[in-house]
Design an enzyme around this catalytic site. Structure first.
Site, PDB file in Angstrom:
ATOM      1  N   ASP A  10       0.847  -1.078   0.120  1.00 45.29           N
ATOM      2  CA  ASP A  10      -0.037   0.051  -0.017  1.00 45.29           C
ATOM      3  C   ASP A  10       1.062   1.132   0.128  1.00 45.29           C
ATOM      4  O   ASP A  10       1.611   1.553   1.042  1.00 45.29           O
ATOM      5  CB  ASP A  10      -1.061  -0.067   1.053  1.00 45.29           C
ATOM      6  N   ASP A 105      -3.234   2.089  -6.159  1.00 46.91           N
ATOM      7  CA  ASP A 105      -1.945   2.299  -5.067  1.00 46.91           C
ATOM      8  C   ASP A 105      -1.886   1.054  -4.225  1.00 46.91           C
ATOM      9  O   ASP A 105      -1.353   1.248  -3.163  1.00 46.91           O
ATOM     10  CB  ASP A 105      -1.999   3.707  -4.577  1.00 46.91           C
ATOM     11  N   GLU A 106      -2.699   0.059  -4.356  1.00 44.46           N
ATOM     12  CA  GLU A 106      -2.745  -0.874  -3.707  1.00 44.46           C
ATOM     13  C   GLU A 106      -2.413  -2.350  -4.561  1.00 44.46           C
ATOM     14  O   GLU A 106      -3.234  -2.334  -5.416  1.00 44.46           O
ATOM     15  CB  GLU A 106      -3.815  -1.229  -2.746  1.00 44.46           C
TER      16      GLU A 106
END
Lengths: 433, 107
Positions: A10, A105-106
């Site tokens: 993350d 973003d993960e």
């Protein structure tokens, strides 16, 4: 059964960190990435320094300015962020083939089978961090959670933020769960948390002590199972591999509006913009869908969903939009809308799309408005509908050929104008399960 | 703040083992020496690939772009660190002064 080893990567304050990497004059400053360089709208992503002064994701710009007068606003640039995501996925692929991007973003990585080649899970996490630093930049940091399943890995990645690594096991989970809020768990939204609190379940400790029958009675089978799995650490959903040979089972697009709105023109335009992106992707994969769903979340964070299945596969944006628009009207949304998501499911190959045995069946994309007419009138109506459908299909192909050469959304429908930059800020997903 | 420019520039490139790195560029007759290459990314726009270079010198950050179809370099944006005075950005003001000096104009 042997525990799996799942990593959840993350990025920390992702958009803002990318902007700080790209511009040294933004580093160590209170920065807010926004959808527009103005006082309107919201902070899409605050920098780590902005978070320290109390600025949060989703906060209106005027509130952020009240907290920190000299906040630097930077307009979001999704081309940069998508590039970082692509580069990250290339790095993850060195460690496992089981990678599931969870958002821009993960990502989840299942390293159960490959971990032995690199040492311990912590080693893998350290190596990934080091490679990301070298390839993308030192300012773009991430936190990595290690766990025996996806939900525990996701919880673990929140523990040592920013730039940390944390391993959550069944031995330390009780200790960790004391410290976290219900809404910190992915899958427990505001509405579920409120319902849990109404039952006097205020944290994960309380949830662990709650009888399954009570959960089942209040939340139904599926959510009760999910909640029990979370507190027992027995959640078992798999990490989908990125396998381009596999046929997707569903795909969709979603968009968070820059500010909540009741304006039907904007909502309609946003649905249209998302639909055209979805239809283009269906055509790119040479697929058609026979099921569509629309998910709308209001400003209170409460979501509502409407679905419709149909007999003939559709890949025309205009027809999909007509169906989605009917679904939207059927939802009777009275609150201000904050988030819109659409999903196409029951996908079939466009090459082998089933044609109806009877003329009427093949032209049955949309619900017929009136079935009491006589046969010749109906036949005439079907012929007109077929002509309309053929024209729409031809138009879609023409738009695709232009957009393929000159770039997505070079040419688009006028209806989409009111949606602003739907293309740039939309997140998309493909599901293989 | 960022200022959108989209203006053509001349760029000097160094082809290193790590790929091409812009070292300086000329914009409006003034040469800017790049001190730091901060971030590189690319975008596919239809058939064309666009390469972006986020660079900086002592006083400002710049977004340069290279269009592979037209082989053209553009200065897309300038992030000016100095606060604008009288509504004129510091970079623009420096450009005006340089231009005035080069052309013997008294400001």
């Amino acid at each position: 059964m042997r525990d799996r080893i799942i990593l959840h990567v993350d990025y920390d304050s992702f958009f803002a960190s990318v902007e700080q990497q790209a511009n040294p004059f933004l580093r160590n400053k209170v920065v807010g990435v926004t959808s527009a360089n103005s006082n309107k709208g919201i902070i899409v992503a605050p920098s780590i320094q902005a978070k320290r002064v109390g600025i949060k994701t989703g906060m209106p710009v005027f509130k952020a300015r009240a907290l920190y007068k000299n906040i630097i606003l930077v307009k979001s640039d999704f081309v940069k962020y998508t590039h970082v995501q692509k580069e990250s996925l290339k790095i993850f692929a060195k460690y496992t083939d089981k990678i599931e991007p969870f958002s821009i973003d993960e990502a989840f990585l299942d390293i159960t089978q490959t971990c032995k080649f690199f040492g311990t899970p912590e080693n893998v996490a350290l190596e990934i961090k080091s490679e990301l630093r070298k390839t993308i930049g030192t300012l773009i940091t991430c936190s990595i959670g290690i766990g025996p399943n996806k939900s525990m890995a996701k919880i673990a990645s929140e523990i040592n933020k920013p730039n940390g690594i944390f391993k959550l096991t069944r031995n330390n989970m009780e200790e960790v769960y004391k410290e976290i809020e219900l809404t910190d768990v992915c899958g427990i939204g505001k509405a579920t948390a409120k319902k849990l609190r109404d039952l006097d379940i205020n944290n994960l400790e309380d949830l662990a002590k709650t009888n399954y029958a009570i959960l089942k009675l209040n939340f139904g089978n599926s959510l009760a199972n999910f909640l029990t799995d979370i507190v027992k650490g027995t959640e078992s959903s798999g990490v989908s591999s990125i396998d381009f040979k596999r046929v997707p089972k569903s795909m969709g697009h979603q968009h968070t509006l820059s500010s909540s709105t009741k304006d039907k023109l904007i909502i309609r335009a946003t649905i249209k913009g998302l639909t055209e992106l979805l239809a283009r992707r269906l055509r790119k994969y040479k697929m058609r869908c026979t099921g569509l769903s629309l998910y709308i979340k209001d400003e209170r964070g409460l979501g509502r969903e409407a679905k419709q299945s149909f007999t003939k596969g559709v890949d025309s944006g205009q027809i999909l939009f007509e169906i989605l628009h009917q679904l939207y009207l059927g939802l009777n949304v009275e609150q201000r809308v904050r988030f819109i998501g659409i999903r196409a499911y029951k996908l079939e190959s466009a090459r082998y799309s089933v044609l109806g045995l009877f003329e009427e069946e093949t032209r049955n994309e949309l619900p017929k408005p009136n079935s009491n007419r006589n046969t010749s009138a109906r036949s005439q109506e079907n012929t007109l509908q077929q002509i309309k459908y053929d024209r729409k299909e031809a138009l879609s192909k023409l738009l695709d050929s232009l957009n393929n050469v000159w770039g997505t959304k070079t040419i688009f429908f006028g209806t989409e104008i009111h949606a602003g930059e739907v293309q740039g800020k939309t997140s998309s997903f493909i599901s293989y399960d | 703040m960022y200022e959108a420019l989209n203006q053509p520039i001349e760029v000097l490139i160094s082809f290193t083992k790590n790929g091409p790195i812009p070292t300086s560029f000329i914009w409006k007759k003034k040469e800017y020496y790049i001190q730091e290459l901060n971030f590189i990314y690319k975008e596919k726009r239809g058939n064309e690939t666009i390469h972006y270079f986020m660079v900086s010198d002592d006083s400002a950050a710049y977004k340069l772009c290279f269009e592979t179809e037209s082989l053209r370099w553009l200065l897309m944006e300038v992030y000016d660190t100095l606060q604008p005075e009288n509504g004129v950005s510091a970079v623009k003001e420096r450009i005006t002064i340089t231009y005035a000096r080069q052309n013997n104009i008294t400001c």
